[in-house]
Scaffold this active site. Structure first.
Site, PDB file in Angstrom:
ATOM      1  N   THR A   1       0.829  -1.214   0.000  1.00  0.00           N
ATOM      2  CA  THR A   1       0.000   0.000   0.000  1.00  0.00           C
ATOM      3  C   THR A   1       0.861   1.260   0.000  1.00  0.00           C
ATOM      4  O   THR A   1       0.332   2.368  -0.028  1.00  0.00           O
ATOM      5  CB  THR A   1      -0.897   0.027   1.258  1.00  0.00           C
ATOM      6  OG1 THR A   1      -0.047  -0.138   2.407  1.00  0.00           O
ATOM      7  CG2 THR A   1      -1.927  -1.093   1.229  1.00  0.00           C
TER       8      THR A   1
ATOM      9  N   CYS B   1      18.122   4.824  -3.150  1.00  0.00           N
ATOM     10  CA  CYS B   1      17.759   5.490  -4.410  1.00  0.00           C
ATOM     11  C   CYS B   1      18.867   6.393  -4.960  1.00  0.00           C
ATOM     12  O   CYS B   1      19.131   6.398  -6.167  1.00  0.00           O
ATOM     13  CB  CYS B   1      16.479   6.281  -4.218  1.00  0.00           C
ATOM     14  SG  CYS B   1      16.436   7.193  -2.664  1.00  0.00           S
TER      15      CYS B   1
ATOM     16  N   LYS C   1      25.224   6.424   3.241  1.00  0.00           N
ATOM     17  CA  LYS C   1      24.794   5.336   2.345  1.00  0.00           C
ATOM     18  C   LYS C   1      25.507   5.477   0.991  1.00  0.00           C
ATOM     19  O   LYS C   1      25.893   4.484   0.371  1.00  0.00           O
ATOM     20  CB  LYS C   1      23.277   5.378   2.130  1.00  0.00           C
ATOM     21  CG  LYS C   1      22.460   4.962   3.347  1.00  0.00           C
ATOM     22  CD  LYS C   1      20.968   5.209   3.097  1.00  0.00           C
ATOM     23  CE  LYS C   1      20.167   5.060   4.388  1.00  0.00           C
ATOM     24  NZ  LYS C   1      18.775   5.543   4.218  1.00  0.00           N
TER      25      LYS C   1
ATOM     26  N   ARG D   1      16.951  17.437   0.903  1.00  0.00           N
ATOM     27  CA  ARG D   1      15.553  17.200   0.516  1.00  0.00           C
ATOM     28  C   ARG D   1      15.016  18.476  -0.127  1.00  0.00           C
ATOM     29  O   ARG D   1      15.228  19.578   0.392  1.00  0.00           O
ATOM     30  CB  ARG D   1      14.735  16.858   1.764  1.00  0.00           C
ATOM     31  CG  ARG D   1      13.343  16.379   1.465  1.00  0.00           C
ATOM     32  CD  ARG D   1      13.321  15.008   0.843  1.00  0.00           C
ATOM     33  NE  ARG D   1      13.475  13.945   1.821  1.00  0.00           N
ATOM     34  CZ  ARG D   1      13.631  12.660   1.503  1.00  0.00           C
ATOM     35  NH1 ARG D   1      13.694  12.280   0.229  1.00  0.00           N
ATOM     36  NH2 ARG D   1      13.742  11.738   2.437  1.00  0.00           N
TER      37      ARG D   1
ATOM     38  N   HIS E   1      14.803  12.320  -8.148  1.00  0.00           N
ATOM     39  CA  HIS E   1      15.984  12.843  -7.460  1.00  0.00           C
ATOM     40  C   HIS E   1      16.967  13.386  -8.506  1.00  0.00           C
ATOM     41  O   HIS E   1      17.102  12.817  -9.597  1.00  0.00           O
ATOM     42  CB  HIS E   1      16.720  11.725  -6.708  1.00  0.00           C
ATOM     43  CG  HIS E   1      16.032  11.242  -5.468  1.00  0.00           C
ATOM     44  ND1 HIS E   1      14.825  11.719  -5.017  1.00  0.00           N
ATOM     45  CD2 HIS E   1      16.433  10.305  -4.570  1.00  0.00           C
ATOM     46  CE1 HIS E   1      14.499  11.093  -3.886  1.00  0.00           C
ATOM     47  NE2 HIS E   1      15.453  10.230  -3.600  1.00  0.00           N
TER      48      HIS E   1
HETATM   49  P1  A2P Z   1       0.207   0.309   5.793  1.00  0.00           P
HETATM   50  O1  A2P Z   1      -0.397   1.047   4.640  1.00  0.00           O
HETATM   51  O2  A2P Z   1      -0.674  -0.790   6.296  1.00  0.00           O
HETATM   52  O3  A2P Z   1       0.739   1.197   6.868  1.00  0.00           O
HETATM   53  P2  A2P Z   1       5.328   4.297   2.704  1.00  0.00           P
HETATM   54  O4  A2P Z   1       6.828   4.147   2.671  1.00  0.00           O
HETATM   55  O5  A2P Z   1       4.771   4.874   1.442  1.00  0.00           O
HETATM   56  O6  A2P Z   1       4.878   5.011   3.925  1.00  0.00           O
HETATM   57  O7  A2P Z   1       4.756   2.790   2.796  1.00  0.00           O
HETATM   58  C1  A2P Z   1       5.102   1.895   3.820  1.00  0.00           C
HETATM   59  C2  A2P Z   1       4.489   0.534   3.532  1.00  0.00           C
HETATM   60  O8  A2P Z   1       4.922  -0.346   4.580  1.00  0.00           O
HETATM   61  C3  A2P Z   1       2.970   0.522   3.570  1.00  0.00           C
HETATM   62  O9  A2P Z   1       2.488  -0.426   2.670  1.00  0.00           O
HETATM   63  C4  A2P Z   1       2.707   0.115   5.001  1.00  0.00           C
HETATM   64  O10 A2P Z   1       1.459  -0.509   5.191  1.00  0.00           O
HETATM   65  C5  A2P Z   1       3.787  -0.919   5.197  1.00  0.00           C
HETATM   66  N1  A2P Z   1       4.028  -1.163   6.617  1.00  0.00           N
HETATM   67  C6  A2P Z   1       4.415  -0.275   7.550  1.00  0.00           C
HETATM   68  N2  A2P Z   1       4.521  -0.876   8.753  1.00  0.00           N
HETATM   69  C7  A2P Z   1       4.189  -2.161   8.579  1.00  0.00           C
HETATM   70  C8  A2P Z   1       4.112  -3.317   9.418  1.00  0.00           C
HETATM   71  N3  A2P Z   1       4.391  -3.240  10.717  1.00  0.00           N
HETATM   72  N4  A2P Z   1       3.736  -4.505   8.878  1.00  0.00           N
HETATM   73  C9  A2P Z   1       3.466  -4.595   7.549  1.00  0.00           C
HETATM   74  N5  A2P Z   1       3.521  -3.541   6.701  1.00  0.00           N
HETATM   75  C10 A2P Z   1       3.886  -2.352   7.195  1.00  0.00           C
END
Ligand code: A2P
Length: 338
Positions: A13, A131, A215, A237, A244
């Site tokens: 997501t 990245c 990094k 940033r 980037h």
């Molecule tokens: P969720 O949408 O359920 O929070 P971004 O870097 O764009 O913020 O996305 C981080 C991704 O990592 C999202 O899909 C988020 O899901 C997922 N995520 C964050 N914490 C967890 C966790 N503890 N377990 C599984 N997925 C996670």
């Protein structure tokens, strides 16, 4: 592995996860079963894959048995906890976090630079580089091979999408607020990012550099397999949504003319040279990189202050080549090699 691979996308997501899904579909990756995973908060919702809605599953309760390839982009702590479990269940994990990048028994791979390294994965984990290092090395590896890079001076101009969905939302929200004479109210970034620049990405380390800057040092040496390369980074940033940019100066062992450097870059896989000495004749995040795959190189100049110095302006979509695209390219290499 059969002709198709069962694939799990962890963090599906998120900003990178959703692009991983889009790129798997675009490149027609031969998927058997597809599992999309995120946290409990998103479980039961859907994400789109190839025009279909796929139900998101909770990573915490998911059984990885039968997964062939797992693409992780849910942050370092999630990778540390779950990537070894997926690997123990037989999956090859391609991890976008920095959790394993500096471990000797985890290869760190840019598909155009050191693809052969995907085969040496004793822990079943392959790390996807940061990245900024990714796009820099797609452009610099051919120069290093030809002329031997001794030192790299780099200043990055990094878009907010590198900070995930919450960072994208903060730039949008602050821009709207400021145009309406309201308080920008920084939450995700330490200070206002809209109409501003922040010379701070990731945590500060004891040497005064940020982890994002280090990094570039650690990953450049590991990927090019040369600990003698000196890297002097500043990571900034900028209020750009996607893409980037990097102002890079390299000092080589053997002098390279602009024409020689240009010819090398024009033949380099994954690179597109955009270097006309005219208004707009250079790559920018918005006009070139955003939503596209190449690493763009422009403003190629010989250094006026050094006999073997070269200046380059390197731009790429940090979510695509900088993260999701390279991860899918590594998955393709794994699938090809069985
Ligand atoms: P969720 O949408 O359920 O929070 P971004 O870097 O764009 O913020 O996305 C981080 C991704 O990592 C999202 O899909 C988020 O899901 C997922 N995520 C964050 N914490 C967890 C966790 N503890 N377990 C599984 N997925 C996670």
């Amino acid at each position: 592995m059969s002709k198709t691979a069962n694939v799990a996308v962890v963090g599906a997501t998120g900003a990178v996860g959703e692009t991983m899904l889009a790129i798997l579909a675009e490149r027609k990756f031969p998927i058997g079963k597809l599992h999309v995973l995120a946290s409990e908060r998103s479980a039961g919702g859907t994400v789109e894959f190839n025009g279909r809605d796929i139900t998101v599953q909770d990573l915490a309760t998911f059984d990885p048995t039968g997964v062939d390839i797992a693409l992780f982009s849910a942050g370092g702590s999630v990778s540390k906890e779950y990537a070894p479990k997926f690997a123990a269940a037989g999956a090859v994990v391609i991890d976008n976090s920095s959790a394993f990048r500096y471990d000797d028994d985890v290869p760190l791979v840019v598909s155009e630079v050191n693809p052969e390294q995907v085969k040496h994965r004793p822990r079943g984990i392959i790390a996807n580089p940061n990245c900024s290092t990714m796009q820099m090395l797609v452009a610099l590896a051919p120069i290093h091979r030809k002329a031997g890079i001794e030192r790299i001076n780099v200043a990055t101009y990094q878009s907010v999408s590198g900070g995930g969905r919450s960072a994208l939302e903060e730039l949008g929200r602050q821009t709207g607020a400021l145009l309406n004479f309201q308080d920008p109210d920084p939450q995700r970034f330490p200070v206002q990012i809209a109409f501003n620049l922040i010379p701070h990405i990731d945590e500060f380390l004891d040497n005064g550099f940020t982890k994002e800057e280090m990094k570039l040092v650690w990953e450049t040496r590991k990927i090019l397999g040369d600990d003698s390369i000196q890297v002097n980074p500043t990571a900034v940033r900028v209020p750009v949504f996607y893409g980037h940019s990097e102002a890079v100066n390299v000092e080589t062992k053997v002098k390279l003319s602009v024409a020689e450097a240009r010819a090398l870059l024009e033949n380099a896989p994954g690179v597109e040279v955009v270097d006309d000495h005219a208004p707009g004749g250079y790559p920018t995040p918005v006009t070139h990189a955003s939503g596209t795959d190449p690493v763009y190189v422009g403003r190629i100049r010989e250094d006026l202050s050094h006999p073997r110095g070269l200046n380059l302006w390197i731009v790429a979509d940090n979510i695509r080549k900088g993260a999701a695209l390279n991860a899918v390219q590594l998955a393709e290499l794994v699938a090809k090699n069985g």
